[in-house]
Design an enzyme around this catalytic site. Structure first.
Site, PDB file in Angstrom:
ATOM      1  N   ARG A   1      11.132   4.539   0.112  1.00 38.24           N
ATOM      2  CA  ARG A   1      10.518   3.241  -0.130  1.00 38.24           C
ATOM      3  C   ARG A   1      11.627   2.303  -0.573  1.00 38.24           C
ATOM      4  O   ARG A   1      11.703   1.916  -1.752  1.00 38.24           O
ATOM      5  CB  ARG A   1       9.449   3.427  -1.217  1.00 38.24           C
ATOM      6  CG  ARG A   1       8.675   2.202  -1.568  1.00 38.24           C
ATOM      7  CD  ARG A   1       7.671   1.823  -0.518  1.00 38.24           C
ATOM      8  NE  ARG A   1       6.839   0.732  -0.995  1.00 38.24           N
ATOM      9  CZ  ARG A   1       6.407  -0.244  -0.200  1.00 38.24           C
ATOM     10  NH1 ARG A   1       6.713  -0.255   1.087  1.00 38.24           N
ATOM     11  NH2 ARG A   1       5.651  -1.193  -0.674  1.00 38.24           N
TER      12      ARG A   1
ATOM     13  N   THR B   1       0.844  -1.187   0.000  1.00 38.64           N
ATOM     14  CA  THR B   1       0.000   0.000   0.000  1.00 38.64           C
ATOM     15  C   THR B   1       0.878   1.234   0.000  1.00 38.64           C
ATOM     16  O   THR B   1       2.037   1.184   0.426  1.00 38.64           O
ATOM     17  CB  THR B   1      -0.896   0.024   1.250  1.00 38.64           C
ATOM     18  OG1 THR B   1      -0.080  -0.178   2.410  1.00 38.64           O
ATOM     19  CG2 THR B   1      -1.945  -1.059   1.176  1.00 38.64           C
TER      20      THR B   1
ATOM     21  N   CYS C   1       3.460  -7.337   6.402  1.00 36.33           N
ATOM     22  CA  CYS C   1       4.657  -6.483   6.437  1.00 36.33           C
ATOM     23  C   CYS C   1       4.549  -5.378   5.385  1.00 36.33           C
ATOM     24  O   CYS C   1       4.072  -5.603   4.281  1.00 36.33           O
ATOM     25  CB  CYS C   1       5.882  -7.349   6.172  1.00 36.33           C
ATOM     26  SG  CYS C   1       7.405  -6.427   6.010  1.00 36.33           S
ATOM     27  N   TRP C   2       4.993  -4.168   5.736  1.00 36.23           N
ATOM     28  CA  TRP C   2       4.946  -3.020   4.820  1.00 36.23           C
ATOM     29  C   TRP C   2       6.277  -2.834   4.079  1.00 36.23           C
ATOM     30  O   TRP C   2       6.437  -1.901   3.322  1.00 36.23           O
ATOM     31  CB  TRP C   2       4.577  -1.748   5.605  1.00 36.23           C
ATOM     32  CG  TRP C   2       4.193  -0.554   4.764  1.00 36.23           C
ATOM     33  CD1 TRP C   2       3.510  -0.559   3.582  1.00 36.23           C
ATOM     34  CD2 TRP C   2       4.463   0.824   5.052  1.00 36.23           C
ATOM     35  NE1 TRP C   2       3.323   0.739   3.134  1.00 36.23           N
ATOM     36  CE2 TRP C   2       3.895   1.601   4.014  1.00 36.23           C
ATOM     37  CE3 TRP C   2       5.113   1.483   6.097  1.00 36.23           C
ATOM     38  CZ2 TRP C   2       3.972   2.998   3.992  1.00 36.23           C
ATOM     39  CZ3 TRP C   2       5.187   2.876   6.083  1.00 36.23           C
ATOM     40  CH2 TRP C   2       4.607   3.622   5.033  1.00 36.23           C
ATOM     41  N   ASP C   3       7.264  -3.655   4.373  1.00 36.69           N
ATOM     42  CA  ASP C   3       8.598  -3.540   3.759  1.00 36.69           C
ATOM     43  C   ASP C   3       9.284  -2.217   4.090  1.00 36.69           C
ATOM     44  O   ASP C   3       9.999  -1.677   3.255  1.00 36.69           O
ATOM     45  CB  ASP C   3       8.523  -3.673   2.230  1.00 36.69           C
ATOM     46  CG  ASP C   3       7.885  -4.968   1.800  1.00 36.69           C
ATOM     47  OD1 ASP C   3       8.450  -6.017   2.095  1.00 36.69           O
ATOM     48  OD2 ASP C   3       6.801  -4.918   1.178  1.00 36.69           O
TER      49      ASP C   3
END
Lengths: 585, 108
Positions: free
Chosen positions: A336, A221, B46-48
């Site tokens: 990210r 997300t 998990c969002w990494d």
């Protein structure tokens, strides 16, 4: 870890903490609120209730690659100019120009504080913060969150990590703190506070994410999936007014692995192209401003290409030199990092092949769009004693990191002024007992209980919202009948929350996350139903009302009756403060 | 996709009440197994963000791509220095790319 699961409510210890200012959520806005409060009054007791660990919690856990709003005054930028730009980014609004302007006036000093605390800013040849767009300045922001957290703690804020908030503590119509539970110690926590700031971030995971179906990575997300809208939900349950939830935020992201696209690619000169190699924004959206079109057009554009048979869509990274590509990846690593790993896992040389892009799932995030609590200029919500800041506060879009920090400071100022005038009422033990029962019931249903887990209900809700309330798999489109279907089933789900059970404290957190998401989803659907027009295609696309209705040039508001649960919808007028064409930056 | 634990390297942060990865994970996902090795209790969630990987004093954690999304095997390893970070990225063809910059203080 083996944790002891209580067998009865009596076994669960409660801890009562008395403080002056309670901050629910120690992210960006929460940290700035704490720092501001302790700066203004070092003897004030400031307490932060944090669901995760403050050093890496909230939307900026992985870091940031830029501060997206900063005024280069040497280039003639002004607070008024920023508000105009922000208004145009949301198609002319309506936005709360009073809030936006007050934020913009303390924006630069807020961002400069980050630099003073040790956040590296890139500089241009003249020593100014280096611009990446008109208002974006480049940073090496991998340590952004630890830096803010350390400052809040250094200033003397008391931090309770791993305490998940569940409800406001009320004294009649006034907020006098909040209640939550320890995700690690299993205690009930009762925070009694003269004033409370809610800054839990926005709501992610109301909708299904595009990677859910075909991978074991459900949390690809854009927004932190651990920001579930608890701040909104607590306010909704407490009868607070919510504003503009129907102005959803949807981002253009890299496809298959949610990586940054928009401001980053524009800064590097990588334009959106379709399967035919056409520059989509320039060819089809020139009248909307081309590459500088409002944010929702830059989302709608690639998705429309797919719908009309010109997909896939890409950002054209093949224009990059190897050096520029390396620099772009460095920016990605700051925000990210795992996206760089994704590229490596495809053996993808971005200078040779463009990067595929796609829309994200929709989010409710008041730091980006207008969704959130209705607040007054001091950032007090319609509940006395309750303030909101950052993604949680509505009306004032495009705040991003700098603006959410600035708003945290403004909320702290408002709260300080308020708490001077009030006293703490005696603790309402009945209310605490009732909340304790509500919070822990799913953990006490016994080992043989035949019920529903938080994750199961979350997936049911996400699919429902995706298909019937304008998710990515329906290209964000919705109509009245689909929204009614969503509402009917949300009611069923809400009724079924009585069957939720958890086997451990992590599961209990999941249970409360879905309860909170459901409360936000229900109010959201009412907002989507009320706006019978299409004002922000992609963010809010009504197939049955495809045009703008001039009568709806106003804020759509809601409040839920705390007793009956009935949701009342109404409007508030838009007030233009900064003159000029609202759609032009 | 969650971090993979090198069980040889993970020493469950012996001196700590909770391992550093447990302490830091924004999703409350890292925990200790019965073998006293750290693991991610719900890999799908998990969002990494790589906070655990950066926090691990033994470099025992490594974020991996789920196979549905990327080919076997690429690696991305952050090394935390004093006010600097160094990333080493190795793609599926063995190509190595390195990034080194300041993450605290002036960026001159």
């Amino acid at each position: 870890m083996t944790e002891k699961i209580p067998k009865s409510l009596e076994e669960i210890p409660a801890e009562v903490i008395e403080t002056d200012l309670l901050i629910v959520g120690g992210g960006n806005a929460g940290c700035f609120a704490a720092i501001e409060a302790k700066t203004k009054n070092p003897s004030l007791r400031v307490t932060i209730m944090e669901k995760a660990h403050i050093s890496r919690s909230g939307a900026t856990a992985a870091g940031m690659d830029a501060i997206n709003t900063y005024l280069r005054t040497d280039k003639g930028e002004t607070p008024e100019g920023l508000v105009k730009w922000s208004r145009a980014q949301v198609g002319g609004g309506p936005i709360r120009e009073d809030l936006a302007l007050s934020n913009a006036k303390i924006l630069n000093e807020t961002v400069d504080m980050l630099e003073e605390w040790g956040l590296p800013f890139l500089k241009d040849e003249e020593g100014h913060k280096q611009l990446r767009g008109r208002f974006d300045v480049s940073i090496h922001g991998e340590q952004l969150k630890p830096i803010m957290a350390e400052k809040a703690m250094e200033m003397g804020a008391q931090v309770f990590n791993r305490v998940a908030a569940t409800n406001l503590l009320m004294d009649g119509d006034r907020c006098v703190g909040a209640i939550g539970f320890g995700v690690r110690d299993g205690k009930l926590y009762v925070f009694r506070a003269k004033a409370t700031i809610v800054s839990t971030g926005g709501a992610c995971g109301i909708y299904k994410s595009p990677t859910t179906d075909y991978s074991s990575a459900h949390h690809q997300t854009w927004m932190s999936p651990f920001n579930v809208g608890t701040g909104y939900a607590m306010g909704i349950r407490g009868g607070a007014e919510m504003s503009s939830l129907e102005q959803r935020w949807v981002a253009t992201r890299t496809k298959d692995f949610s990586g940054p696209v928009d401001t980053l690619s524009v800064a590097f000169g990588c334009m959106i192209i379709n399967a035919k190699g056409e520059k989509v924004m320039q060819v089809r959206y020139a009248d909307k401003g081309g590459d500088k079109a409002a944010r929702f057009y830059r989302l709608t554009a690639p998705m429309t290409e797919w719908l009309e048979g010109r997909g896939p869509t890409y950002i054209d990274t093949t224009v990059l030199t190897p050096e520029a590509a390396h620099e772009l990846k460095e920016d990605l690593l700051n925000e990210r990092p795992s996206f760089v790993l994704f590229l490596a896992s495809r053996g993808h040389d971005i200078t040779k092949e463009p990067v595929e892009i796609y829309g994200s799932d929709p989010y409710i995030v008041g730091g980006h769009t207008g969704s959130g609590y209705w607040v007054d200029i001091k950032r007090m919500t319609t509940v006395s004693g309750l303030f909101a800041a950052g993604e949680t506060a509505g009306g004032n879009p495009n705040k991003f990191v700098g603006g959410c920090g600035a708003e945290g400071r403004l909320a702290a100022r408002g709260a300080l002024e308020y708490l001077e005038k009030v006293k703490l009422p005696p603790l309402d033990t009945k209310q605490v007992e009732k909340e304790k029962e509500r919070v822990f019931a799913p953990l006490l249903r016994g080992p043989e209980y035949d019920g529903v887990t938080g994750i199961e209900m979350e997936e049911r809700m996400q699919r429902l919202m995706d298909e019937y309330a304008g998710g990515i798999h329906q290209f964000y489109r919705m109509n009245e009948e689909r929204l009614d279907h969503a509402l009917k089933n949300l009611k069923m789900l809400k009724d079924q929350t009585k069957y939720l059970y958890a086997k451990d404290l992590h599961g209990l957190m999941n249970v409360h996350e879905v309860i909170d998401r459901l409360d936000v989803a229900e109010v959201l659907v009412h907002h989507l139903k009320y706006r019978k027009e299409t004002r922000w295609p992609g963010w809010q696309t009504r197939m049955d009302y495809p045009e703008i209705d001039p009568k709806l040039d106003c804020f759509v508001e809601s409040s839920r009756d705390p007793k009956s649960g009935e949701i009342k919808m109404f409007t508030r007028p838009y007030e233009q403060i900064i003159p000029g064409d609202r759609t032009k930056p | 996709m969650p971090p993979k634990t090198d069980k040889e390297k993970c020493d469950s942060c012996k001196a700590e009440k909770e391992t550093l990865c447990e302490q830091i994970c924004p999703g409350d996902l890292m925990t200790l197994g019965e073998d006293k090795k750290a693991f991610c209790r719900m890999p799908r969630d998990c969002w990494d963000c790589m906070s655990c990987v950066k926090a691990c004093p033994k470099s025992a954690l490594e974020t991996r791509m789920p196979y549905q999304l990327g080919y076997h095997v690429a690696r991305l390893i952050p090394m935390m220095g004093t006010n600097t970070i160094t990333w080493t990225c190795i793609d599926i063809n063995g190509k190595v790319e390195r990034f080194h910059y300041k993450n605290r203080g002036s960026d001159e």
